[in-house]
Write a protein that holds these residues in place. Structure first.
Motif, PDB file in Angstrom:
ATOM      1  N   ASP A   1       0.872  -1.089   0.040  1.00  0.00           N
ATOM      2  CA  ASP A   1       0.438  -0.235   0.022  1.00  0.00           C
ATOM      3  C   ASP A   1       0.831   1.132  -0.247  1.00  0.00           C
ATOM      4  O   ASP A   1       0.349   2.008  -0.255  1.00  0.00           O
ATOM      5  N   ARG A   2       2.332   1.339   0.288  1.00  0.00           N
ATOM      6  CA  ARG A   2       3.236   2.232   0.162  1.00  0.00           C
ATOM      7  C   ARG A   2       4.002   2.059  -0.764  1.00  0.00           C
ATOM      8  O   ARG A   2       4.278   3.876  -1.143  1.00  0.00           O
ATOM      9  N   ASP A   3       4.215   1.491  -1.187  1.00  0.00           N
ATOM     10  CA  ASP A   3       5.252   1.222  -2.787  1.00  0.00           C
ATOM     11  C   ASP A   3       5.125   1.015  -3.972  1.00  0.00           C
ATOM     12  O   ASP A   3       5.294   0.901  -5.195  1.00  0.00           O
ATOM     13  N   MET A   4       3.783   0.281  -4.289  1.00  0.00           N
ATOM     14  CA  MET A   4       2.979  -0.128  -4.817  1.00  0.00           C
ATOM     15  C   MET A   4       2.856   1.587  -5.524  1.00  0.00           C
ATOM     16  O   MET A   4       1.903   1.956  -5.153  1.00  0.00           O
ATOM     17  N   PRO A   5       1.956   1.514  -7.520  1.00  0.00           N
ATOM     18  CA  PRO A   5       1.647   2.576  -7.982  1.00  0.00           C
ATOM     19  C   PRO A   5       0.273   2.893  -7.765  1.00  0.00           C
ATOM     20  O   PRO A   5       0.238   1.857  -7.627  1.00  0.00           O
ATOM     21  N   GLU A   6       0.342   3.674  -7.676  1.00  0.00           N
ATOM     22  CA  GLU A   6      -1.157   4.304  -6.923  1.00  0.00           C
ATOM     23  C   GLU A   6      -2.743   3.735  -8.417  1.00  0.00           C
ATOM     24  O   GLU A   6      -1.722   4.037  -9.950  1.00  0.00           O
ATOM     25  N   PRO A   7      -3.602   3.008  -7.981  1.00  0.00           N
ATOM     26  CA  PRO A   7      -4.653   2.145  -9.214  1.00  0.00           C
ATOM     27  C   PRO A   7      -4.709   3.405 -10.099  1.00  0.00           C
ATOM     28  O   PRO A   7      -4.836   4.435  -9.384  1.00  0.00           O
ATOM     29  N   VAL A   8      -4.882   3.414 -11.536  1.00  0.00           N
ATOM     30  CA  VAL A   8      -5.181   3.753 -12.504  1.00  0.00           C
ATOM     31  C   VAL A   8      -6.912   4.529 -12.752  1.00  0.00           C
ATOM     32  O   VAL A   8      -7.288   2.971 -12.999  1.00  0.00           O
ATOM     33  N   GLN A   9      -7.630   4.651 -12.824  1.00  0.00           N
ATOM     34  CA  GLN A   9      -8.962   5.514 -12.937  1.00  0.00           C
ATOM     35  C   GLN A   9      -8.786   4.753 -14.533  1.00  0.00           C
ATOM     36  O   GLN A   9      -8.761   5.772 -15.136  1.00  0.00           O
TER      37      GLN A   9
END
Length: 207
Positions: free
Chosen positions: A165-173
Motif C-alpha cells: 500500500d506504500r510502495d506500489m503505484p497508485e491504481p489508475v482510473q
C-alpha cells in the motif's frame, strides 16, 4: 500449482493458458457500453448471426428474441455477445473485436488474443492470473489493479523494506466509475438470476 508440487512444478495459475469461455463476455459488454452507448436496460436481440461461414449458437439452442442487455449477459447468450462486439466497432466485426481486445488490455490482459471471429465468446486463451486481475478492475470501481502476492516484506531485523500500500503505484482510473457500476449490476444478475448460480454464496454469508 497442482495437487502435488513433487509431481509437477508447473504453475497453472500463472503459466497455463486456457479458454475463458463465457467469462470473457464482460469485456465485450464493457466495450459495447464504452463505444456503442449501451446500458444494462438497452434492448438487444438474440437471433441468428453469421460472420462469414461462422454462425455461433447458444448453449441451450434456440433464441430468446428481444431482451434487456442485463438479461443477455445473465443468460450468457452467444449471439448477443457477437453482435455487441460488432456494435463496438460501429458495424465492423473486425474493428469491434479490436475494441474488445483494447478493453481487455486496459484491464491488464497481456495474452496474445489473436483476432478470430469467436473471440467475443471466449475462444482465445488467457491465464488465470491475468483474467482474475482484469476482473478486479470491476470490483475496484474501474481502477486497474496490479497483481501482487505479498502485502509486506521485512528484513531479518523485522524492518519493513517494502509494503504494497506504500510502495506500489497508485491504481489508475481506467474506466468511468458509473460505467463500471452498470457492469457490476449486470454481473450480479449473472449469479443471482443467470448461468453463474453455482457461484452464489449462501444467504447468511456477507462479503
Amino acid at each position: 500449482g497442482g495437487r502435488d508440487y513433487g509431481v509437477s512444478q508447473f504453475n497453472r495459475a500463472v503459466d497455463a493458458m486456457r479458454q475463458p469461455g463465457s467469462s470473457f463476455k464482460p469485456y465485450v459488454y464493457l466495450a459495447a457500453m464504452l463505444y456503442a452507448g449501451r446500458k444494462p436496460n438497452s434492448i438487444v436481440v438474440d437471433s441468428p448471426v453469421c460472420i462469414g461461414n461462422w454462425c455461433p449458437k447458444n448453449y441451450g439452442g434456440g433464441y430468446a428474441g428481444a431482451v434487456p442487455m442485463s438479461v443477455a449477459l445473465a443468460r450468457s447468450l452467444n449471439t448477443v455477445a457477437v453482435k455487441l462486439a460488432t456494435e463496438a466497432g460501429r458495424g465492423s466485426p473486425k474493428a469491434g473485436r479490436a475494441r474488445v481486445v483494447e478493453v481487455a488490455r486496459r484491464m491488464g490482459v497481456t495474452a496474445p488474443l489473436p483476432d478470430t471471429v469467436s473471440l467475443p465468446i471466449g475462444a482465445d486463451e488467457v491465464s488465470v492470473l491475468e483474467h482474475s486481475t482484469a476482473y478486479a478492475t470491476f470490483s475496484n470501481g474501474g481502477r486497474r489493479v496490479t497483481a501482487h502476492a505479498a502485502l509486506e516484506i521485512r528484513n531479518s531485523r523485522g524492518e519493513t523494506i517494502w509494503r504494497a500500500d506504500r510502495d506500489m503505484p497508485e491504481p489508475v482510473q481506467t474506466f468511468p466509475a458509473q460505467t463500471i457500476a452498470d457492469m457490476n449490476s449486470m454481473l450480479v444478475k449473472v449469479v443471482e438470476e443467470g448461468t453463474g448460480g453455482r457461484a452464489k454464496l449462501g444467504d447468511n454469508i456477507r462479503v
